[in-house]
Enzyme design. Structure first.
Site, PDB file in Angstrom:
ATOM      1  N   ARG A  22     -55.274  -0.821  -5.444  1.00  0.00           N
ATOM      2  CA  ARG A  22     -56.615  -0.529  -4.961  1.00  0.00           C
ATOM      3  C   ARG A  22     -57.561  -1.673  -5.311  1.00  0.00           C
ATOM      4  O   ARG A  22     -57.443  -2.307  -6.346  1.00  0.00           O
ATOM      5  CB  ARG A  22     -57.133   0.779  -5.571  1.00  0.00           C
ATOM      6  CG  ARG A  22     -56.269   1.993  -5.220  1.00  0.00           C
ATOM      7  CD  ARG A  22     -56.807   3.246  -5.875  1.00  0.00           C
ATOM      8  NE  ARG A  22     -56.024   4.409  -5.521  1.00  0.00           N
ATOM      9  CZ  ARG A  22     -54.910   4.779  -6.159  1.00  0.00           C
ATOM     10  NH1 ARG A  22     -54.461   4.068  -7.184  1.00  0.00           N
ATOM     11  NH2 ARG A  22     -54.247   5.847  -5.780  1.00  0.00           N
ATOM     12  N   THR A  23     -58.524  -1.882  -4.423  1.00  0.00           N
ATOM     13  CA  THR A  23     -59.629  -2.835  -4.618  1.00  0.00           C
ATOM     14  C   THR A  23     -59.173  -4.213  -5.050  1.00  0.00           C
ATOM     15  O   THR A  23     -59.811  -4.860  -5.872  1.00  0.00           O
ATOM     16  CB  THR A  23     -60.679  -2.299  -5.615  1.00  0.00           C
ATOM     17  OG1 THR A  23     -60.056  -2.001  -6.864  1.00  0.00           O
ATOM     18  CG2 THR A  23     -61.365  -1.086  -5.074  1.00  0.00           C
ATOM     19  N   GLN A  24     -58.040  -4.689  -4.523  1.00  0.00           N
ATOM     20  CA  GLN A  24     -57.717  -6.093  -4.726  1.00  0.00           C
ATOM     21  C   GLN A  24     -58.683  -6.965  -3.922  1.00  0.00           C
ATOM     22  O   GLN A  24     -58.895  -8.126  -4.241  1.00  0.00           O
ATOM     23  CB  GLN A  24     -56.277  -6.354  -4.299  1.00  0.00           C
ATOM     24  CG  GLN A  24     -55.234  -5.612  -5.128  1.00  0.00           C
ATOM     25  CD  GLN A  24     -55.296  -5.989  -6.609  1.00  0.00           C
ATOM     26  OE1 GLN A  24     -55.040  -7.121  -6.979  1.00  0.00           O
ATOM     27  NE2 GLN A  24     -55.675  -5.036  -7.448  1.00  0.00           N
ATOM     28  N   ASP A  81     -64.940   2.093  -6.950  1.00  0.00           N
ATOM     29  CA  ASP A  81     -64.377   2.013  -8.296  1.00  0.00           C
ATOM     30  C   ASP A  81     -65.339   2.608  -9.318  1.00  0.00           C
ATOM     31  O   ASP A  81     -64.914   3.265 -10.281  1.00  0.00           O
ATOM     32  CB  ASP A  81     -64.077   0.556  -8.663  1.00  0.00           C
ATOM     33  CG  ASP A  81     -62.745   0.083  -8.098  1.00  0.00           C
ATOM     34  OD1 ASP A  81     -62.058   0.901  -7.459  1.00  0.00           O
ATOM     35  OD2 ASP A  81     -62.398  -1.093  -8.284  1.00  0.00           O
TER      36      ASP A  81
END
Length: 245
Positions: A22-24, A81
């Site tokens: 997630r959220t790379q 996030d």
């Protein structure tokens, strides 16, 4: 006829959960948060903008939240996030309350917890894409700290994330003092947010200022800063740079 091996882990269409990343590449992000100690507690400021890539898409996103009885959290970076971190903290506070022992987590404990969470996710190469500011007051003791997306953390009398770490902290080093009043603290934070508005393209002129004291957390209604755009550098920003990019 091939039979499904029941010993194999169940896989969804998106693959096993262990492979989930997630959220790379963060999408919706918020910019700077600035926090200071003052005479009665902690003051924190952030704007309400959230950028979708390089586009200022959302302009009413709150990025400061009370945590338990004694803490206040502000975040820059990926908004989803930040929401996930808030879920973690809700579970932490609920678990702590279930003990019903008359004690409650203070800002120092919450900050310590956040440093472990951020460093743990960094070690999995799946970080929460946030920089956090955690402030609070418990038993008359003021606490203010920050933690980055890779777990770098420290405590100080004034902290800032994002561009605020470069543009606001020099102002704070010059003008801050721990015995400043609430009114002086608000003026100082407004000065920092005004500089960030002028210099940070991701900032918007819609801010909130929060305070936390022994009595609890108060977060102001959103409001706009008074600005001045008649500086010569604003009128012709490319003067002296003709022919360059």
């Amino acid at each position: 006829m091939n039979m499904v091996d029941s010993a194999q882990p169940f896989k969804t269409l998106l693959g096993p959960e262990s492979d989930s990343q997630r959220t790379q590449y963060p999408y919706v992000t918020g910019t700077s948060v600035v926090g200071v100690k003052y005479k009665d507690g902690i003051l924190m400021a952030s704007d309400m903008g959230a950028s979708y890539g390089s586009t200022l898409r959302y302009k009413s996103v709150e990025r400061m939240k009370p945590i338990g009885k004694h803490s206040l959290l502000g975040a820059s970076g990926e908004i989803s996030d930040f929401q996930e971190i808030l879920h973690y903290l809700d579970e932490l506070i609920l678990y702590d309350n279930m003990w019903d022992d008359g004690n409650s987590l203070g800002p120092k404990e919450v900050h310590s917890y956040l440093t472990r969470v951020m460093y743990n996710r960094r070690n999995k190469f799946n970080p929460f894409w946030n920089s956090l500011v955690l402030g609070g007051v418990k038993n008359g003791q003021k606490y203010l700290g920050t933690v980055s997306m890779i777990g770098v953390h420290f405590e100080d009398s004034h902290v800032a994330t994002g561009f605020g770490n470069h543009l606001a902290r020099p102002i704070l080093r010059e003008e801050w003092n721990e015995n400043m009043s609430y009114e002086d603290g608000v003026k100082l934070l407004e000065k920092c947010m005004r500089v960030l508005l002028y210099r940070d393209r991701s900032a918007v002129n819609k801010i909130q200022i929060a305070k936390i004291t022994e009595e609890g957390v108060t977060i102001s209604r959103p409001y706009a800063l008074k600005t001045f755009w008649e500086f010569n550098a604003f009128k012709n920003p490319t003067v002296g740079a003709e022919g360059s990019w």
